[in-house]
Design a protein around this motif. Structure first.
Motif, PDB file in Angstrom:
ATOM      1  N   THR A 112      -0.023  -6.529   6.856  1.00 27.68           N
ATOM      2  CA  THR A 112      -0.057  -7.867   6.271  1.00 27.68           C
ATOM      3  C   THR A 112       0.652  -8.870   7.175  1.00 27.68           C
ATOM      4  O   THR A 112       0.158  -9.973   7.422  1.00 27.68           O
TER       5      THR A 112
ATOM      6  N   ARG B 168       1.261  -0.747   5.081  1.00 30.71           N
ATOM      7  CA  ARG B 168       0.533  -1.862   4.483  1.00 30.71           C
ATOM      8  C   ARG B 168       1.304  -3.168   4.668  1.00 30.71           C
ATOM      9  O   ARG B 168       0.716  -4.223   4.930  1.00 30.71           O
ATOM     10  N   THR B 169       2.625  -3.108   4.552  1.00 22.23           N
ATOM     11  CA  THR B 169       3.454  -4.303   4.735  1.00 22.23           C
ATOM     12  C   THR B 169       3.356  -4.823   6.163  1.00 22.23           C
ATOM     13  O   THR B 169       3.223  -6.031   6.394  1.00 22.23           O
TER      14      THR B 169
ATOM     15  N   SER C 206       6.334 -13.595   8.291  1.00 22.97           N
ATOM     16  CA  SER C 206       5.420 -12.577   8.816  1.00 22.97           C
ATOM     17  C   SER C 206       6.144 -11.595   9.728  1.00 22.97           C
ATOM     18  O   SER C 206       5.933 -10.377   9.653  1.00 22.97           O
TER      19      SER C 206
ATOM     20  N   VAL D 239      -1.467  -9.851  10.345  1.00 23.12           N
ATOM     21  CA  VAL D 239      -2.536 -10.817  10.074  1.00 23.12           C
ATOM     22  C   VAL D 239      -1.950 -12.222   9.901  1.00 23.12           C
ATOM     23  O   VAL D 239      -2.475 -13.208  10.450  1.00 23.12           O
ATOM     24  N   LEU D 240      -0.856 -12.342   9.168  1.00 25.74           N
ATOM     25  CA  LEU D 240      -0.249 -13.648   8.931  1.00 25.74           C
ATOM     26  C   LEU D 240       0.303 -14.263  10.223  1.00 25.74           C
ATOM     27  O   LEU D 240       0.120 -15.456  10.476  1.00 25.74           O
TER      28      LEU D 240
ATOM     29  N   LEU E 102       8.123  -9.023   7.804  1.00 18.86           N
ATOM     30  CA  LEU E 102       7.303  -7.935   7.253  1.00 18.86           C
ATOM     31  C   LEU E 102       7.017  -6.874   8.303  1.00 18.86           C
ATOM     32  O   LEU E 102       6.998  -5.674   8.004  1.00 18.86           O
TER      33      LEU E 102
END
Length: 419
Positions: free
Chosen positions: A288, A284-285, A334, A291-292, A337
């Motif tokens: 994210t 999930r990290t 980003s 996308v960023l 992550l």
């Protein structure tokens, strides 16, 4: 016996990644400038040249990872590669800016590339060697924090040195690599015993075939995701200083400082990214972050250059912070992550015996991406009449493919302690 997590030991191991980061940060920032200004190479040729390190890594790093799994010496299975490769690389790196003839320039860079390929996988594989599974995202955050510190020194302090003399950032990098190698050798002790789950020695090609044939496709999916997001990131990294000069109208050193602003926020997020991955899950990290980062790239393409260069503040160390600098800071968050949690996911899909081999697979796919990305971008830039803004449109397409791959990943989260 399960190794314990040691913050101090992991921090000291981070000096190895610190050395790697300093060299590649300086290399990626200034070698394209030398190629364009000193040797008058076209963008497509620059793109190809900037992939030579990855071609060398593609041929050398994966088998070196598997070899280091099998090697047994009094100083460990990883350390011999570090002690041979790092000093040779440091000397070759220091000679690069002194060359005014292209053949000598190529000879120095080739020596650097071969020596760096020799020791990068073993130094990275040391992290899971000495770290229990459930702490590997956090440990990867620590060593990437150290790598980010190296990038900040290379970009921010190196930019000031470059203005004084273009050779100074390279000499700084050589000295720091020697220091980093000594720190790792003095303070890190490899485990003496390794888990053996079967009688088959680690082998890269066998492991790759096994990954492809597995009915459960999580290992293959994450390796493909790694390939796609590194295509995007490396394409931009290889051309960013030229993008800054040709599209934004900035100086060479200001372009490097912008990369330093990205690196600073990567460093700030390195430890939190590992903690976030441990708390909400690595998959999930990473998604994210994808996308960023894609959003940041699109912003740098669609926002006009005169808006991107509007100065917002002037800060100590960072210098001028324009609009594009704030976008790059979010890109650094980003990338943390994504990058901090990806290697732990890969190595937690195998057992301790094959950690080096799976680290080699990680670098196999990331290196293939680093070869494809700059070459494609160089060709696109040249065909478009040197429109360097296109580097920011290229990346999001591959980030989308990475996101699609990650949607199907079902393994690679931290393992629970069993003893």
């Amino acid at each position: 016996m399960t190794p314990r997590f040691s913050f101090g030991k992991t921090f000291l191991l981070g000096f190895g990644f610190f050395g790697v980061s300093v060299i590649w940060s300086v290399y990626n920032a200034y070698v394209p400038i030398f190629l364009a200004n000193r040797f008058n190479l076209a963008p497509a040729l620059i793109g190809f040249f900037m992939t030579l390190d990855n071609i060398a890594a593609l041929l050398i790093q994966p088998p070196i990872g598997a070899w280091s799994d099998r090697l047994r010496t009094p100083i460990g299975r990883r350390m011999p590669f570090i002690l041979v490769g790092a000093p040779i690389g440091a000397v070759a790196f220091g000679l690069i800016p002194l060359q005014t003839l292209l053949p000598l320039f190529v000879a120095c860079t080739s020596t650097l590339l071969l020596s760096m390929a020799l020791w990068r996988t073993p130094v990275v594989a040391l992290m899971p060697d000495i770290t229990p599974s459930q702490y590997r995202s956090q440990a990867n955050g620590i060593i990437n924090f150290m790598g980010g510190v190296g990038a900040i020194i290379a970009f921010l302090f190196g930019a000031t040195l470059y203005e004084m003399n273009p050779a100074y950032p390279f000499w700084l990098g050589s000295a720091l690599v020697i220091l980093a190698t000594l720190m790792v050798f003095i303070f890190i002790r490899e485990p003496k015993e390794y888990e053996v789950t079967d009688k088959t020695e680690p082998n890269l090609l066998v492991s790759l075939q096994k990954v492809i044939r597995e009915e459960e496709k999580s290992p293959l999916r994450i390796l493909l995701a790694i390939f796609f997001w590194f295509v995007a990131y490396n394409a931009i990294e290889a051309f960013f200083t030229l993008y800054s000069v040709n599209h934004l109208g900035l100086s060479e050193s200001d372009g490097a400082r912008l990369l330093g602003q990205l690196s600073l926020f990567f460093v700030i997020m390195a430890l939190p990214a590992g903690l976030i991955g441990g708390r909400i899950g690595r998959r999930r990290t990473i998604m994210t972050g994808i996308v960023l980062l894609a959003s940041c790239m699109l912003a740098m393409f669609f926002v006009p250059a005169d808006v991107l260069t509007i100065s917002l503040a002037r800060l100590p160390v960072l210098g001028n912070v324009p609009v594009v600098g704030t976008i790059l800071m979010l890109a650094g968050v980003s990338w943390a992550l994504i990058n901090i949690n990806s290697l732990p996911m890969v190595v937690d899909m195998t057992d301790d015996l094959h950690i080096g081999t799976y680290t080699g697979l990680y670098y196999l796919f990331s290196t293939m991406a680093a070869i494809l990305g700059p070459n494609l971008n160089g060709i696109i830039i040249q065909l478009s009449g040197s429109n360097y803004a296109l580097v920011m449109l290229f990346g999001p397409l591959f980030m989308l493919l990475a996101l699609i791959m990650m949607l199907g990943v079902r393994r690679g989260e931290a393992k629970t302690r069993t003893s």
